[in-house]
Write a protein that holds these residues in place. Structure first.
Motif, PDB file in Angstrom:
ATOM      1  N   VAL A 156       3.210  -5.956  -1.915  1.00 55.85           N
ATOM      2  CA  VAL A 156       2.841  -5.645  -3.302  1.00 55.85           C
ATOM      3  C   VAL A 156       1.489  -4.943  -3.399  1.00 55.85           C
ATOM      4  O   VAL A 156       0.934  -4.826  -4.493  1.00 55.85           O
ATOM      5  CB  VAL A 156       2.814  -6.935  -4.163  1.00 55.85           C
ATOM      6  N   HIS A 157       0.951  -4.455  -2.273  1.00 61.23           N
ATOM      7  CA  HIS A 157      -0.441  -4.026  -2.267  1.00 61.23           C
ATOM      8  C   HIS A 157      -0.715  -2.828  -3.166  1.00 61.23           C
ATOM      9  O   HIS A 157      -1.856  -2.613  -3.570  1.00 61.23           O
ATOM     10  CB  HIS A 157      -0.930  -3.745  -0.835  1.00 61.23           C
ATOM     11  N   HIS A 158       0.293  -2.017  -3.512  1.00 62.52           N
ATOM     12  CA  HIS A 158       0.035  -0.948  -4.476  1.00 62.52           C
ATOM     13  C   HIS A 158       0.880  -1.096  -5.739  1.00 62.52           C
ATOM     14  O   HIS A 158       1.031  -0.153  -6.502  1.00 62.52           O
ATOM     15  CB  HIS A 158       0.217   0.437  -3.844  1.00 62.52           C
ATOM     16  N   ALA A 159       1.408  -2.320  -5.966  1.00 60.47           N
ATOM     17  CA  ALA A 159       2.169  -2.571  -7.191  1.00 60.47           C
ATOM     18  C   ALA A 159       1.262  -2.575  -8.414  1.00 60.47           C
ATOM     19  O   ALA A 159       1.610  -2.046  -9.473  1.00 60.47           O
ATOM     20  CB  ALA A 159       2.920  -3.899  -7.085  1.00 60.47           C
ATOM     21  N   LEU A 208       0.370   0.886  -9.491  1.00 67.65           N
ATOM     22  CA  LEU A 208       1.519   1.527 -10.143  1.00 67.65           C
ATOM     23  C   LEU A 208       1.585   1.124 -11.610  1.00 67.65           C
ATOM     24  O   LEU A 208       1.767   1.971 -12.491  1.00 67.65           O
ATOM     25  CB  LEU A 208       2.814   1.132  -9.429  1.00 67.65           C
ATOM     26  N   GLY A 209       1.436  -0.182 -11.877  1.00 69.99           N
ATOM     27  CA  GLY A 209       1.476  -0.641 -13.260  1.00 69.99           C
ATOM     28  C   GLY A 209       0.378  -0.029 -14.106  1.00 69.99           C
ATOM     29  O   GLY A 209       0.620   0.395 -15.243  1.00 69.99           O
ATOM     30  N   TYR A 223     -10.016   6.097  -8.422  1.00 66.31           N
ATOM     31  CA  TYR A 223      -9.162   5.145  -9.125  1.00 66.31           C
ATOM     32  C   TYR A 223      -9.817   4.480 -10.330  1.00 66.31           C
ATOM     33  O   TYR A 223      -9.151   4.222 -11.328  1.00 66.31           O
ATOM     34  CB  TYR A 223      -8.699   4.068  -8.139  1.00 66.31           C
ATOM     35  N   ILE A 224     -11.112   4.192 -10.257  1.00 66.02           N
ATOM     36  CA  ILE A 224     -11.754   3.378 -11.288  1.00 66.02           C
ATOM     37  C   ILE A 224     -12.565   4.199 -12.275  1.00 66.02           C
ATOM     38  O   ILE A 224     -12.516   3.944 -13.489  1.00 66.02           O
ATOM     39  CB  ILE A 224     -12.661   2.305 -10.629  1.00 66.02           C
ATOM     40  N   TYR A 232      -4.138   6.990  -1.649  1.00 62.89           N
ATOM     41  CA  TYR A 232      -3.059   7.828  -2.178  1.00 62.89           C
ATOM     42  C   TYR A 232      -1.969   6.970  -2.831  1.00 62.89           C
ATOM     43  O   TYR A 232      -1.468   7.301  -3.913  1.00 62.89           O
ATOM     44  CB  TYR A 232      -2.453   8.687  -1.071  1.00 62.89           C
ATOM     45  N   SER A 233      -1.597   5.868  -2.189  1.00 58.20           N
ATOM     46  CA  SER A 233      -0.539   5.027  -2.762  1.00 58.20           C
ATOM     47  C   SER A 233      -0.977   4.376  -4.052  1.00 58.20           C
ATOM     48  O   SER A 233      -0.145   4.024  -4.893  1.00 58.20           O
ATOM     49  CB  SER A 233      -0.118   3.953  -1.752  1.00 58.20           C
ATOM     50  N   SER A 234      -2.295   4.218  -4.254  1.00 53.37           N
ATOM     51  CA  SER A 234      -2.781   3.561  -5.465  1.00 53.37           C
ATOM     52  C   SER A 234      -2.689   4.442  -6.703  1.00 53.37           C
ATOM     53  O   SER A 234      -2.825   3.941  -7.817  1.00 53.37           O
ATOM     54  CB  SER A 234      -4.244   3.126  -5.266  1.00 53.37           C
ATOM     55  N   ARG A 235      -2.440   5.756  -6.518  1.00 50.21           N
ATOM     56  CA  ARG A 235      -2.408   6.604  -7.696  1.00 50.21           C
ATOM     57  C   ARG A 235      -1.465   7.792  -7.585  1.00 50.21           C
ATOM     58  O   ARG A 235      -0.718   8.089  -8.520  1.00 50.21           O
ATOM     59  CB  ARG A 235      -3.819   7.113  -7.993  1.00 50.21           C
TER      60      ARG A 235
END
Length: 414
Positions: free
Chosen positions: A59-62, A65-66, A220-221, A271-274
């Motif tokens: 779930v590390h980039h779930a 995604l939300g 990201y932030i 990359y997976s975080s966004r």
């Protein structure tokens, strides 16, 4: 001939996009799953050591995604429900009353439940006043209520919305999809630029050695690069409203979203975080809106999903505090995987109940009572809620054509 979807004789845009409301809860739920994984690394060993890393990797980039889904959804919904009769002041008033009361209440709850003994007062105040997203320090960004940082980002979205929509309306209909592509490319390029231009500094966390705190913060932030996500939602809504969008349907959009999530396992976290899921998320949002507008069946438009969507903002804000409260009541110890799964179900149910209370006792009464001026402004209409307590914000100018009787609820997204 006009290409506006609303330009056909007798054709009125649907007022409330219930499918998008229903989709809000799954987006909040995946954030819940991610935050549950983090507890194992925040001094709460709730799941046995042999299972915690496997769960985190799943779930590390779930959560990201939300969050990205909510950012794009916010731009889309606000644009969909925009009205010529609105003003910036009235819009900002509604957004303030919608967001801030719940945010402050949950801040207080978090301080009482777990944050006060371990949080510096300066960090606490930065979080209270939504200033935590301007410091490249996770202790500041995620202090008090870790979910609160995204509301500080959304505040910038709301402040900039009048200008962004004004600019989007100036784009000719035959070029709107080009701008959708440009902004989407900008979102995908942001993580790459951050790795190339931002000094690395310390690593994100031991499980993500390829990502640094500074680069993650910039990509990201920090609110200003994230405005691209919000702008993507605005532009996609404009494309749908102008009849230029090429809808692939909810099923294929969902397949692409799942594929994007799977791709995230093979890309660096930054990359997976966004980057990998934002385009499929935009496709799904547009497909859901079009399905509602055309009256087609969707799995997310039933009464239960719409209700869960209505309380999803409160759920998103309060779930981490509820989970922490449960762990403290049960004591800090580890459990087997089945036991931990049962505890997660317990925490989920408790979070839904608390969210329901926040929605019914704070969010809905305040927005009903104070969102709209008591007196009509000359030449404008005041706003009302529908029978289900939906905030019917009339927000900003939309392409010419018949307007809805009551505008779609302008929820953020979280």
């Amino acid at each position: 001939m006009s290409t506006d979807r609303m330009s056909a004789p007798g054709r009125a845009r649907v007022a409330r996009l219930n499918t998008l409301t229903g989709l809000r809860f799954p987006a909040a739920f995946v954030v819940f799953l991610y935050h549950a994984a983090l507890l194992g690394f925040l001094g709460v060993p709730w799941i046995s050591h042999e299972n915690v890393l496997d769960y985190y990797r799943t779930v590390h980039h779930a959560g990201s995604l939300g969050v990205s889904f909510f950012f794009v959804l916010s731009g889309f919904v606000l644009t969909w429900s925009a009205r010529d009769t609105d003003t910036a002041r009235r819009f900002w008033r509604r957004r303030f009353l919608k967001i801030v009361p719940n945010y402050v209440v949950v801040w207080v709850l978090a301080m009482v439940v777990f944050a006060a003994p371990v949080t510096d007062m300066k960090i606490g105040l930065l979080n209270l006043f939504m200033l935590q997203v301007y410091y490249p320090d996770f202790a500041v960004n995620f202090g008090v209520n870790p979910a609160g940082w995204s509301l500080a980002v959304e505040a910038i979205f709301y402040l900039s919305f009048p200008v962004l929509l004004h600019l989007a309306k100036k784009i000719p209909a035959n070029r709107i999809n080009l701008w959708v592509a440009i902004v989407a490319l900008g979102i995908v390029a942001t993580p790459f630029l951050s790795t190339q231009l931002v000094p690395a500094g310390s690593v994100f966390m031991p499980m993500e050695p390829s990502t640094s705190v500074n680069q993650y913060f910039f990509s990201y932030i920090l609110p200003f690069p994230r405005v691209l996500d919000f702008a993507l939602g605005i532009l996609v809504a404009r494309s749908v409203l102008s009849g230029r969008w090429r809808d692939i349907g909810m099923i294929w959009s969902g397949v692409l979203l799942v594929a994007g999530y799977a791709l995230g396992y093979f890309t660096p976290y930054i990359y997976s975080s966004r980057a990998v899921c934002v385009v499929p998320a935009a496709l799904l949002i547009a497909a859901g809106a079009i399905a509602d507008d055309e009256g087609r069946f969707t799995l997310f438009r039933n009464r239960v999903m719409v209700w869960l969507g209505d309380i999803s903002f409160a759920f998103y804000l309060v779930h981490f505090t509820v989970v922490q409260a449960v762990w403290q009541l049960l004591g800090s110890k580890s459990y087997t995987a089945p036991q931990a799964a049962g505890l997660m179900v317990l925490c989920l149910g408790a979070s839904v109940l608390v969210s329901w209370a926040l929605y019914d006792l704070i969010e809905r009464p305040i927005t009903r009572r104070w969102s709209n001026p008591k007196k009509k402004e000359k030449g404008t209409e005041t706003e009302t809620e529908n029978a289900k307590g939906t905030e019917t914000g009339r927000q900003w100018p939309v392409p010419a054509g018949p307007q809805p009787v009551a505008a779609q609820r302008a929820d953020n997204e979280i």
